[in-house]
Design a protein around this motif. Structure first.
Motif, PDB file in Angstrom:
ATOM      1  N   GLY A  54     109.076  -0.850 127.761  1.00 45.75           N
ATOM      2  CA  GLY A  54     110.484  -1.196 127.955  1.00 45.75           C
ATOM      3  C   GLY A  54     111.266  -0.098 128.651  1.00 45.75           C
ATOM      4  N   ASN A  55     112.527  -0.411 128.962  1.00 41.51           N
ATOM      5  CA  ASN A  55     113.333   0.518 129.770  1.00 41.51           C
ATOM      6  C   ASN A  55     113.555   1.878 129.103  1.00 41.51           C
ATOM      7  N   LYS A  56     113.542   1.903 127.774  1.00 43.32           N
ATOM      8  CA  LYS A  56     113.831   3.164 127.091  1.00 43.32           C
ATOM      9  C   LYS A  56     112.762   4.215 127.352  1.00 43.32           C
ATOM     10  N   GLU A  57     111.596   3.752 127.769  1.00 42.00           N
ATOM     11  CA  GLU A  57     110.518   4.708 127.996  1.00 42.00           C
ATOM     12  C   GLU A  57     110.808   5.611 129.195  1.00 42.00           C
ATOM     13  N   ARG A  58     111.494   5.047 130.182  1.00 45.94           N
ATOM     14  CA  ARG A  58     111.865   5.885 131.339  1.00 45.94           C
ATOM     15  C   ARG A  58     112.866   6.953 130.915  1.00 45.94           C
ATOM     16  N   LYS A  59     113.790   6.563 130.026  1.00 51.47           N
ATOM     17  CA  LYS A  59     114.805   7.517 129.573  1.00 51.47           C
ATOM     18  C   LYS A  59     114.163   8.599 128.698  1.00 51.47           C
ATOM     19  N   THR A  60     113.218   8.138 127.873  1.00 51.86           N
ATOM     20  CA  THR A  60     112.568   9.034 126.909  1.00 51.86           C
ATOM     21  C   THR A  60     111.903  10.240 127.566  1.00 51.86           C
ATOM     22  N   SER A  83     116.369  -2.541 117.051  1.00 52.84           N
ATOM     23  CA  SER A  83     116.530  -1.718 118.261  1.00 52.84           C
ATOM     24  C   SER A  83     115.191  -1.410 118.949  1.00 52.84           C
ATOM     25  N   ASN A  84     115.130  -1.702 120.232  1.00 45.34           N
ATOM     26  CA  ASN A  84     113.954  -1.309 121.020  1.00 45.34           C
ATOM     27  C   ASN A  84     113.962   0.197 121.261  1.00 45.34           C
ATOM     28  N   HIS A  85     115.174   0.707 121.444  1.00 47.00           N
ATOM     29  CA  HIS A  85     115.325   2.147 121.675  1.00 47.00           C
ATOM     30  C   HIS A  85     114.779   2.952 120.487  1.00 47.00           C
ATOM     31  N   HIS A 193     119.900  -7.135 135.938  1.00 48.87           N
ATOM     32  CA  HIS A 193     119.284  -6.577 134.726  1.00 48.87           C
ATOM     33  C   HIS A 193     120.223  -6.725 133.542  1.00 48.87           C
ATOM     34  N   ALA A 194     119.677  -6.568 132.351  1.00 47.19           N
ATOM     35  CA  ALA A 194     120.484  -6.624 131.129  1.00 47.19           C
ATOM     36  C   ALA A 194     121.140  -5.268 130.890  1.00 47.19           C
ATOM     37  N   SER A 195     122.411  -5.303 130.543  1.00 46.69           N
ATOM     38  CA  SER A 195     123.133  -4.073 130.222  1.00 46.69           C
ATOM     39  C   SER A 195     123.561  -4.121 128.763  1.00 46.69           C
ATOM     40  N   GLY A 196     123.304  -3.022 128.037  1.00 45.46           N
ATOM     41  CA  GLY A 196     123.664  -2.990 126.624  1.00 45.46           C
ATOM     42  C   GLY A 196     124.524  -1.776 126.315  1.00 45.46           C
ATOM     43  N   SER A 197     123.891  -0.587 126.386  1.00 46.61           N
ATOM     44  CA  SER A 197     124.657   0.635 126.145  1.00 46.61           C
ATOM     45  C   SER A 197     124.967   1.366 127.452  1.00 46.61           C
ATOM     46  N   GLY A 198     124.553   0.816 128.582  1.00 45.44           N
ATOM     47  CA  GLY A 198     125.047   1.276 129.880  1.00 45.44           C
ATOM     48  C   GLY A 198     124.197   2.281 130.644  1.00 45.44           C
ATOM     49  N   GLY A 199     123.206   2.880 130.004  1.00 44.95           N
ATOM     50  CA  GLY A 199     122.439   3.929 130.681  1.00 44.95           C
ATOM     51  C   GLY A 199     121.617   3.420 131.854  1.00 44.95           C
ATOM     52  N   THR A 200     121.036   2.251 131.676  1.00 42.96           N
ATOM     53  CA  THR A 200     120.204   1.689 132.743  1.00 42.96           C
ATOM     54  C   THR A 200     121.064   1.441 133.985  1.00 42.96           C
ATOM     55  N   GLN A 201     122.202   0.799 133.759  1.00 32.55           N
ATOM     56  CA  GLN A 201     123.067   0.485 134.896  1.00 32.55           C
ATOM     57  C   GLN A 201     123.646   1.759 135.519  1.00 32.55           C
ATOM     58  N   LEU A 289     109.824 -12.874 128.326  1.00 36.66           N
ATOM     59  CA  LEU A 289     111.086 -12.121 128.237  1.00 36.66           C
ATOM     60  C   LEU A 289     111.414 -11.919 126.759  1.00 36.66           C
ATOM     61  N   ASP A 290     112.587 -11.369 126.472  1.00 39.30           N
ATOM     62  CA  ASP A 290     112.956 -11.154 125.056  1.00 39.30           C
ATOM     63  C   ASP A 290     114.250 -11.896 124.720  1.00 39.30           C
ATOM     64  N   PRO A 291     114.504 -12.139 123.436  1.00 36.59           N
ATOM     65  CA  PRO A 291     115.663 -12.962 123.061  1.00 36.59           C
ATOM     66  C   PRO A 291     117.018 -12.249 123.088  1.00 36.59           C
ATOM     67  N   VAL A 292     117.019 -10.914 123.053  1.00 36.24           N
ATOM     68  CA  VAL A 292     118.290 -10.195 122.890  1.00 36.24           C
ATOM     69  C   VAL A 292     118.855  -9.730 124.246  1.00 36.24           C
ATOM     70  N   TYR A 293     117.975  -9.329 125.150  1.00 36.78           N
ATOM     71  CA  TYR A 293     118.430  -8.732 126.414  1.00 36.78           C
ATOM     72  C   TYR A 293     118.007  -9.561 127.634  1.00 36.78           C
ATOM     73  N   THR A 294     116.712  -9.555 127.910  1.00 35.85           N
ATOM     74  CA  THR A 294     116.269 -10.120 129.197  1.00 35.85           C
ATOM     75  C   THR A 294     116.401 -11.646 129.242  1.00 35.85           C
ATOM     76  N   THR A 321     113.374  -5.371 131.331  1.00 32.35           N
ATOM     77  CA  THR A 321     113.570  -4.111 130.605  1.00 32.35           C
ATOM     78  C   THR A 321     112.839  -4.074 129.262  1.00 32.35           C
ATOM     79  N   GLY A 322     112.040  -5.105 128.971  1.00 25.96           N
ATOM     80  CA  GLY A 322     111.209  -5.050 127.754  1.00 25.96           C
ATOM     81  C   GLY A 322     111.817  -5.822 126.590  1.00 25.96           C
ATOM     82  N   GLY A 323     111.570  -5.320 125.389  1.00 28.11           N
ATOM     83  CA  GLY A 323     112.177  -5.936 124.194  1.00 28.11           C
ATOM     84  C   GLY A 323     111.367  -7.039 123.548  1.00 28.11           C
TER      85      GLY A 323
HETATM   86  C1  LIG Z   1     114.986  -4.699 126.224  1.00 28.13           C
HETATM   87  C2  LIG Z   1     116.244  -4.035 126.635  1.00 28.13           C
HETATM   88  N1  LIG Z   1     116.807  -4.403 127.785  1.00 28.13           N
HETATM   89  C3  LIG Z   1     117.961  -3.852 128.221  1.00 28.13           C
HETATM   90  C4  LIG Z   1     118.612  -2.895 127.478  1.00 28.13           C
HETATM   91  C5  LIG Z   1     119.904  -2.359 127.984  1.00 28.13           C
HETATM   92  O1  LIG Z   1     119.771  -1.068 128.448  1.00 28.13           O
HETATM   93  P1  LIG Z   1     120.980  -0.063 128.349  1.00 28.13           P
HETATM   94  O2  LIG Z   1     121.219   0.170 126.893  1.00 28.13           O
HETATM   95  O3  LIG Z   1     120.542   1.117 129.084  1.00 28.13           O
HETATM   96  O4  LIG Z   1     122.174  -0.736 128.951  1.00 28.13           O
HETATM   97  C6  LIG Z   1     118.054  -2.463 126.266  1.00 28.13           C
HETATM   98  C7  LIG Z   1     118.745  -1.446 125.461  1.00 28.13           C
HETATM   99  O5  LIG Z   1     118.914  -1.455 124.320  1.00 28.13           O
HETATM  100  C8  LIG Z   1     116.841  -3.057 125.826  1.00 28.13           C
HETATM  101  O6  LIG Z   1     116.271  -2.687 124.671  1.00 28.13           O
END
Ligand SMILES: Cc1ncc(COP(=O)(O)O)c(C=O)c1O
Length: 336
Positions: A54-60, A83-85, A193-201, A289-294, A321-323
């Motif tokens: 998932g996307n958090k791995e790039r940040k990690t 939380s995936n993070h 892409h899915a945006s949640g806490s903003g780091g990816t975007q 895909l996943d139910p919360v983000y993608t 982005t995973g999940g």
């Molecule tokens: C699967 C998945 N997609 C997208 C996001 C959103 O990424 P970001 O939090 O960097 O906006 C997250 C973050 O929690 C995530 O777990």
């Protein structure tokens, strides 16, 4: 700025290679055909390789290097119960021999499933707290104080690793994507892409601005329709990235396209459109895909296509982005 110059600046930052990069950039021909265009591509950041990816791995990669450089022996982070993070941070901490405390917002469920099951297998010290996201930082600071008193060196990773050190992972992702597109002679018009806490975007938009590409980045905010606060946070993270990488041009609010229309009733609440999107992509492309983000982000992309937002020959890259571990938690809502 040239890609090579931006890459050099990233390469100067402390980094521990954890993710399997580059992730594949794949075409989705059956889905594109079914929807009647544009040309759809998918960047498989769900395949980053460690503990379901998932996307958090790039940040990690950057977060862990920073923590280790600062002498940390225990990480503290926060997130929702699924939380995936939290799961990715737990896996990365274990891989590097560190301990991890997870301050998870919500009630302890009777059954451990999805990401929570994985957190537990990874041996994270899980603490459930009933509070909203704004109160998480003081809660983590309190845990850090306790740990310091016990002689530890804690390092706090902000929620979603959405701070400049983590978000740089998505500047790197944009460079990777641009290079893959060049190789494939592909002119990317949009990234969705899915945006949640903003780091990816923040990472994608920072790279976009520095490289002066013509690509439009569309972030689908999966938590709420109202998105002004997240827009401001993305600009703030991007400004922090600019300082880290010594970039001249600052990102401003006009550079951030954040769409809240597909959030439904809020974070973690599955919409029927997202459930449909998950099944459609699974059944046309064999991709989960996943139910919360993608799922929600894909529902947004499909709706924009139906509204005629794109030209038939546009190339649209969806970032997966995973999940996927959360799929199992939503099984009753997904099978109808
Ligand atoms: C699967 C998945 N997609 C997208 C996001 C959103 O990424 P970001 O939090 O960097 O906006 C997250 C973050 O929690 C995530 O777990």
């Amino acid at each position: 700025m040239e890609s090579a110059d931006l890459q050099k600046r990233i390469d100067k930052l402390p980094r521990i290679k954890i993710a399997k990069l580059p992730t594949p950039l794949e075409e989705m021909p059956r889905l594109s055909k079914l929807l009647g265009g544009p040309k759809l591509w998918i960047k498989r950041d769900d395949l980053t390789g460690m503990a379901f990816g998932g996307n958090k791995e790039r940040k990690t990669e950057f977060v862990m290097a920073d923590a280790i450089q600062k002498g940390a022996d225990v990480l503290i982070t926060t997130g929702a119960v699924q939380s995936n993070h939290a799961r990715v941070t737990a896996a990365a901490a274990r891989k590097l021999g560190l301990n991890l405390v997870l301050v998870l917002r919500g009630k302890e469920p009777r059954e451990y499933n999805g990401n929570l099951l994985l957190d537990s297998l990874l041996g994270a010290d899980i603490r459930f707290v009933q509070m909203d996201a704004q109160q998480a930082l003081p809660a983590m600071e309190k845990v850090a104080e306790e740990l310091k008193n016990e002689g530890h060196k804690p390092y706090i990773v902000p929620g979603g690793a959405s701070y400049p050190t983590g978000a740089v992972g998505y500047v790197n992702a944009m460079l990777e994507l641009v290079s893959q597109a060049e190789e494939a002679k592909l002119n990317i018009n949009y990234i969705v892409h899915a945006s949640g806490s903003g780091g990816t975007q923040a990472g994608l938009v920072s790279a976009n601005k520095a490289l002066k590409t013509e690509i439009e980045v569309l972030g689908m905010f999966i938590k709420a329709r109202a998105n002004q606060l997240l827009t401001e946070k993305i600009v703030q993270i991007a400004n922090g990235i600019a300082r880290l990488l010594d970039l001249k041009e600052n990102v401003n609010q006009k550079d951030v396209v954040l769409i809240g229309d597909y959030a439904g009733e809020g974070y973690g609440v599955l919409t029927s459109e997202a459930a449909e999107a998950i099944k459609l992509v699974a059944q046309t492309e064999g991709i989960l895909l996943d139910p919360v983000y993608t799922g929600k982000a894909m529902a947004g992309l499909i709706d924009l296509i139906k509204q005629g937002h794109f030209k038939k020959d546009d190339n649209v890259v969806f970032v997966h982005t995973g999940g996927t571990p959360a799929l199992f938690v939503y099984k009753n809502q997904l099978i109808t």
